[in-house]
Design an enzyme around this catalytic site. Structure first.
Site, PDB file in Angstrom:
ATOM      1  N   LYS A 202      37.042  37.309  -4.695  1.00  0.00           N
ATOM      2  CA  LYS A 202      37.799  37.263  -5.951  1.00  0.00           C
ATOM      3  C   LYS A 202      37.761  35.844  -6.523  1.00  0.00           C
ATOM      4  O   LYS A 202      38.396  34.938  -6.004  1.00  0.00           O
ATOM      5  CB  LYS A 202      39.263  37.682  -5.758  1.00  0.00           C
ATOM      6  CG  LYS A 202      39.886  38.019  -7.115  1.00  0.00           C
ATOM      7  CD  LYS A 202      41.351  37.684  -7.273  1.00  0.00           C
ATOM      8  CE  LYS A 202      41.719  36.263  -7.484  1.00  0.00           C
ATOM      9  NZ  LYS A 202      41.417  35.693  -8.810  1.00  0.00           N
ATOM     10  N   GLY A 255      42.786  26.998  -2.478  1.00  0.00           N
ATOM     11  CA  GLY A 255      43.652  26.866  -3.643  1.00  0.00           C
ATOM     12  C   GLY A 255      44.893  26.065  -3.295  1.00  0.00           C
ATOM     13  O   GLY A 255      44.860  25.215  -2.393  1.00  0.00           O
ATOM     14  N   GLU A 258      50.972  26.292  -2.066  1.00  0.00           N
ATOM     15  CA  GLU A 258      51.994  27.306  -2.380  1.00  0.00           C
ATOM     16  C   GLU A 258      51.415  28.725  -2.239  1.00  0.00           C
ATOM     17  O   GLU A 258      51.992  29.589  -1.554  1.00  0.00           O
ATOM     18  CB  GLU A 258      52.443  27.060  -3.827  1.00  0.00           C
ATOM     19  CG  GLU A 258      53.599  27.858  -4.285  1.00  0.00           C
ATOM     20  CD  GLU A 258      53.772  27.711  -5.804  1.00  0.00           C
ATOM     21  OE1 GLU A 258      53.160  26.805  -6.407  1.00  0.00           O
ATOM     22  OE2 GLU A 258      54.505  28.534  -6.364  1.00  0.00           O
ATOM     23  N   GLU A 277      42.001  26.545   2.847  1.00  0.00           N
ATOM     24  CA  GLU A 277      41.593  25.188   2.444  1.00  0.00           C
ATOM     25  C   GLU A 277      42.479  24.858   1.249  1.00  0.00           C
ATOM     26  O   GLU A 277      42.292  25.413   0.169  1.00  0.00           O
ATOM     27  CB  GLU A 277      40.104  25.182   2.110  1.00  0.00           C
ATOM     28  CG  GLU A 277      39.484  23.808   2.187  1.00  0.00           C
ATOM     29  CD  GLU A 277      39.454  23.141   0.837  1.00  0.00           C
ATOM     30  OE1 GLU A 277      40.413  22.381   0.540  1.00  0.00           O
ATOM     31  OE2 GLU A 277      38.490  23.370   0.098  1.00  0.00           O
ATOM     32  N   CYS A 311      40.391  18.739  -4.366  1.00  0.00           N
ATOM     33  CA  CYS A 311      41.459  18.746  -3.370  1.00  0.00           C
ATOM     34  C   CYS A 311      41.458  17.447  -2.561  1.00  0.00           C
ATOM     35  O   CYS A 311      42.486  17.055  -2.025  1.00  0.00           O
ATOM     36  CB  CYS A 311      41.310  19.953  -2.463  1.00  0.00           C
ATOM     37  SG  CYS A 311      39.641  20.200  -1.898  1.00  0.00           S
ATOM     38  N   GLU A 408      50.464  16.696  -5.270  1.00  0.00           N
ATOM     39  CA  GLU A 408      49.093  16.781  -5.760  1.00  0.00           C
ATOM     40  C   GLU A 408      49.117  16.966  -7.276  1.00  0.00           C
ATOM     41  O   GLU A 408      49.711  17.925  -7.777  1.00  0.00           O
ATOM     42  CB  GLU A 408      48.388  17.975  -5.097  1.00  0.00           C
ATOM     43  CG  GLU A 408      46.940  18.094  -5.514  1.00  0.00           C
ATOM     44  CD  GLU A 408      46.195  19.176  -4.747  1.00  0.00           C
ATOM     45  OE1 GLU A 408      46.680  20.314  -4.688  1.00  0.00           O
ATOM     46  OE2 GLU A 408      45.116  18.860  -4.205  1.00  0.00           O
TER      47      GLU A 408
HETATM   48  P1  NDP Z   1      46.120  28.871  -7.164  1.00  0.00           P
HETATM   49  O1  NDP Z   1      46.331  28.546  -5.747  1.00  0.00           O
HETATM   50  O2  NDP Z   1      47.092  29.724  -7.864  1.00  0.00           O
HETATM   51  O3  NDP Z   1      44.676  29.597  -7.368  1.00  0.00           O
HETATM   52  C1  NDP Z   1      43.637  29.663  -6.438  1.00  0.00           C
HETATM   53  C2  NDP Z   1      43.174  31.107  -6.284  1.00  0.00           C
HETATM   54  O4  NDP Z   1      44.240  31.894  -5.745  1.00  0.00           O
HETATM   55  C3  NDP Z   1      42.791  31.786  -7.596  1.00  0.00           C
HETATM   56  O5  NDP Z   1      41.710  32.673  -7.374  1.00  0.00           O
HETATM   57  C4  NDP Z   1      44.047  32.573  -7.924  1.00  0.00           C
HETATM   58  O6  NDP Z   1      43.808  33.648  -8.782  1.00  0.00           O
HETATM   59  C5  NDP Z   1      44.457  33.042  -6.562  1.00  0.00           C
HETATM   60  N1  NDP Z   1      45.857  33.445  -6.440  1.00  0.00           N
HETATM   61  C6  NDP Z   1      46.923  33.036  -7.166  1.00  0.00           C
HETATM   62  N2  NDP Z   1      48.053  33.654  -6.754  1.00  0.00           N
HETATM   63  C7  NDP Z   1      47.689  34.500  -5.765  1.00  0.00           C
HETATM   64  C8  NDP Z   1      48.400  35.417  -4.938  1.00  0.00           C
HETATM   65  N3  NDP Z   1      49.708  35.605  -5.062  1.00  0.00           N
HETATM   66  N4  NDP Z   1      47.709  36.112  -4.008  1.00  0.00           N
HETATM   67  C9  NDP Z   1      46.379  35.931  -3.862  1.00  0.00           C
HETATM   68  N5  NDP Z   1      45.663  35.097  -4.622  1.00  0.00           N
HETATM   69  C10 NDP Z   1      46.298  34.366  -5.552  1.00  0.00           C
HETATM   70  O7  NDP Z   1      45.923  27.538  -7.944  1.00  0.00           O
HETATM   71  P2  NDP Z   1      46.184  27.231  -9.497  1.00  0.00           P
HETATM   72  O8  NDP Z   1      44.989  27.643 -10.238  1.00  0.00           O
HETATM   73  O9  NDP Z   1      47.470  27.810  -9.958  1.00  0.00           O
HETATM   74  O10 NDP Z   1      46.326  25.658  -9.454  1.00  0.00           O
HETATM   75  C11 NDP Z   1      47.583  25.099  -9.059  1.00  0.00           C
HETATM   76  C12 NDP Z   1      47.393  23.908  -8.182  1.00  0.00           C
HETATM   77  O11 NDP Z   1      46.726  24.310  -6.989  1.00  0.00           O
HETATM   78  C13 NDP Z   1      46.507  22.817  -8.751  1.00  0.00           C
HETATM   79  O12 NDP Z   1      47.210  21.978  -9.599  1.00  0.00           O
HETATM   80  C14 NDP Z   1      46.086  22.126  -7.481  1.00  0.00           C
HETATM   81  O13 NDP Z   1      47.113  21.269  -7.076  1.00  0.00           O
HETATM   82  C15 NDP Z   1      45.971  23.243  -6.476  1.00  0.00           C
HETATM   83  N6  NDP Z   1      44.566  23.698  -6.308  1.00  0.00           N
HETATM   84  C16 NDP Z   1      43.907  23.294  -5.191  1.00  0.00           C
HETATM   85  C17 NDP Z   1      42.586  23.635  -5.040  1.00  0.00           C
HETATM   86  C18 NDP Z   1      41.815  23.218  -3.838  1.00  0.00           C
HETATM   87  O14 NDP Z   1      40.603  23.052  -3.943  1.00  0.00           O
HETATM   88  N7  NDP Z   1      42.409  23.093  -2.674  1.00  0.00           N
HETATM   89  C19 NDP Z   1      41.852  24.381  -6.055  1.00  0.00           C
HETATM   90  C20 NDP Z   1      42.671  24.808  -7.163  1.00  0.00           C
HETATM   91  C21 NDP Z   1      43.980  24.445  -7.275  1.00  0.00           C
HETATM   92  P3  NDP Z   1      43.897  33.482 -10.384  1.00  0.00           P
HETATM   93  O15 NDP Z   1      43.481  32.106 -10.721  1.00  0.00           O
HETATM   94  O16 NDP Z   1      42.943  34.491 -10.835  1.00  0.00           O
HETATM   95  O17 NDP Z   1      45.302  33.772 -10.728  1.00  0.00           O
END
Ligand code: NDP
Length: 504
Positions: A202, A255, A258, A277, A311, A408
């Site tokens: 996904k 991601g 949280e 990660e 990240c 972050e």
């Molecule tokens: P998220 O953690 O929400 O998104 C990452 C992935 O998780 C996306 O595919 C998202 O889907 C999916 N996701 C979101 N909620 C759920 C859930 N309840 N169950 C399963 N999958 C879920 O990151 P954000 O895009 O909201 O970014 C927020 C913050 O996260 C950033 O500011 C940064 O600090 C951090 N981040 C860290 C990353 C890393 O590389 N470690 C990468 C991206 C963000 P969808 O986007 O389709 O809603």
């Protein structure tokens, strides 16, 4: 003031790409491209303008159910369960070849969808993804167990042949983010396929294009139906359904911390394996005995590469006091020269943040820093009137307990702090909930190694930063995650160990 690129200089879109985005993009389930069961679609947005690029199928629970069914069948009884490791390796290698052949198209997709400069996608995102697939193709034939001499005390005189085999963990759900959309897909798919798993991927709602196009190449390479399924959609619905699905054996997530915790809870139902990660707030430490000019360039790119949406971004800068002003001014000078513009403009050095949400989040941190007494010596505000641009920012007068030092930001914002030689540097460097990466700049090799040992981080770069290789494991301590991506370590995430004991 950061300079803006000429808005008219955008390069002409690759003709394949133009064709690709002109039709609504579908889900890949069981080797077929299908609309979402609900019939719903969502808009994919160009972050440099806020305009709609394409219509994307909005998969949710029902589509995830279908994809899991297909992945389950392909894994349990389908051709994937019978294929040789060598054939698996060849397919992955073929995918790498196809991706390489389409480098320009994928570079433009990443630039259009994520906002990153097309030159960066051409030089880093696409070749790193190609290399990852090739590296993992090689592993398909090298996933081995051991023979183990055993001495069972309660069966005196008995002889045994005992050995272990590493078997694929099964059906894997993979949820990836938007900062390196293609590369994150490669990091996830490469090892899963090498190990013999089947996958439901996904992608992030902000950047679905490259995963869908990669799905086309996966089919072209000849992977059997159901081995890779791609379900675009939203996190709470499609992602949540995947994380909680009882027929999924493992979930891999990149991601926010949280959402990582939400995934973990959802996975508890069937105790599926989990790898995470997550976020970071990485310390980048410059000693006064460093090659100062190199360290300034390195610290600039450590925070501003990919607009700080990494990240492992070097977002907390600790500089030894005597060179603090020189280093901070040097980075500020570099920041001022960075050309902001749409990623598809060849002159652009920094594009927009990925989305309106991310833009609002980063601007919120700039506001909070200001309120708490931090001073932006460069940047500190949004840029332009269209798209999601934020100026590269260097904050000083920051304190360890401020939000801009602890949390972050995931944007082009570095918090710079001086340290004295015998200061509490190590405890400050380790003083966040994260532990993903760290940087050290010094010519003193013994200082470098002894500090590297004390930093609670999954990666430590010395006199360099953001160096990635398919062979080098990457992942976090503490709340930065569980498990390692890349290298041979990642194969542990996609295999189960079976012990076989034979009385002979
Ligand atoms: P998220 O953690 O929400 O998104 C990452 C992935 O998780 C996306 O595919 C998202 O889907 C999916 N996701 C979101 N909620 C759920 C859930 N309840 N169950 C399963 N999958 C879920 O990151 P954000 O895009 O909201 O970014 C927020 C913050 O996260 C950033 O500011 C940064 O600090 C951090 N981040 C860290 C990353 C890393 O590389 N470690 C990468 C991206 C963000 P969808 O986007 O389709 O809603």
């Amino acid at each position: 003031m950061p300079k803006t690129a000429e808005p008219t200089a955008k390069i002409k879109l690759d003709s394949n790409l133009q064709k690709f985005i002109s039709k609504p993009l579908k889900l890949l389930i069981n080797g077929k491209w299908v609309a979402a069961a609900s019939g719903k679609t969502f808009d994919d947005i160009d972050p440099s303008t806020g305009d709609v690029i394409a219509q994307i199928a909005e998969g949710d629970r029902e589509d995830i159910n279908q994809a899991v069914k297909a992945a389950r069948a392909a894994f349990d009884n389908g051709p994937w369960s019978k294929i040789t490791p060598s054939e698996r390796g060849k397919l992955i290698w073929k995918l790498a070849d196809l991706l390489e052949k389409n480098t320009e198209e994928f570079a433009q997709i990443e630039s259009l969808d994520n906002g990153k400069p097309v030159g960066v996608a051409r030089a880093a995102d696409v070749p790193l993804a190609v290399d990852l697939f090739r590296y993992m193709a090689g592993w398909a034939t090298k996933i081995e167990g051991n023979t183990i001499p055993i001495s069972v005390p309660y069966t005196p005189g008995a002889k045994y042949l005992a050995y272990t085999v590493r078997e694929p963990v099964g059906v894997v759900g993979q949820v990836i983010p938007w900062n390196f959309p293609l590369l994150m897909a490669a990091w996830k798919l490469g090892p899963a396929l090498a190990a013999g798993c089947t996958v439901i991927l996904k992608p992030a709602e902000q950047t679905p294009l490259s995963a869908v196009r990669l799905g086309e190449l996966i089919m072209e390479a000849g992977f059997p139906p159901g081995v890779v399924n791609i379900v675009t959609g939203f996190g709470e619905t499609a992602g949540g359904a995947l994380a909680g699905h009882p027929d999924v054996d493992k979930i891999a997530f990149t991601g926010s911390t949280e959402v990582g915790k939400i995934i973990l809870k959802a996975a508890a139902g069937n105790l599926k394996k989990v790898s995470l990660e997550l976020g970071g707030k990485s310390p980048n430490i410059i000693y006064k005995d460093a090659d100062v000019e190199t360290a300034i360039q390195g610290a600039t790119s450590a925070i501003f590469f990919n607009h700080g949406q990494c990240c492992c971004a070097g977002s907390r800068l600790y500089v030894e006091e005597p060179i603090f002003d020189e280093v901070v001014q040097g980075i500020a000078k570099n920041a001022e020269k960075i050309k902001l513009g749409p990623g598809l403009d060849p002159k652009t050095e920094m594009g927009p943040l990925v989305s309106h949400d991310q833009f609002t989040r980063v601007c919120g941190y700039l506001e909070s820093g200001k309120k708490e007494g931090a001073k932006a010596i460069v940047g500190g505000e949004k840029f332009g009137t269209k798209g999601y641009f934020v100026k590269p920012t260097v904050l000083k007068d920051v304190k360890q307990d401020m939000k801009v030092v602890q949390e972050e930001i995931f944007g082009p914002v570095v918090a710079a702090m001086p340290f004295k030689k015998d200061d509490a540097l190590i405890s400050q460097a380790n003083d966040t909930t994260y532990g993903l990466a760290a940087g050290i700049w010094t010519k003193d090799i013994s200082k470098a190694h002894s500090l590297a040992a004390k930093l609670r981080a999954g990666t430590v770069w010395v006199n360099c930063y953001n160096i990635f290789d398919a062979a080098l494991p990457f992942g976090g301590y503490k709340e930065s995650g569980w498990g390692r991506e890349m290298g041979h370590d990642v194969l542990e995430l996609y295999t189960e160990v079976k012990a076989v004991c034979v009385r002979i």
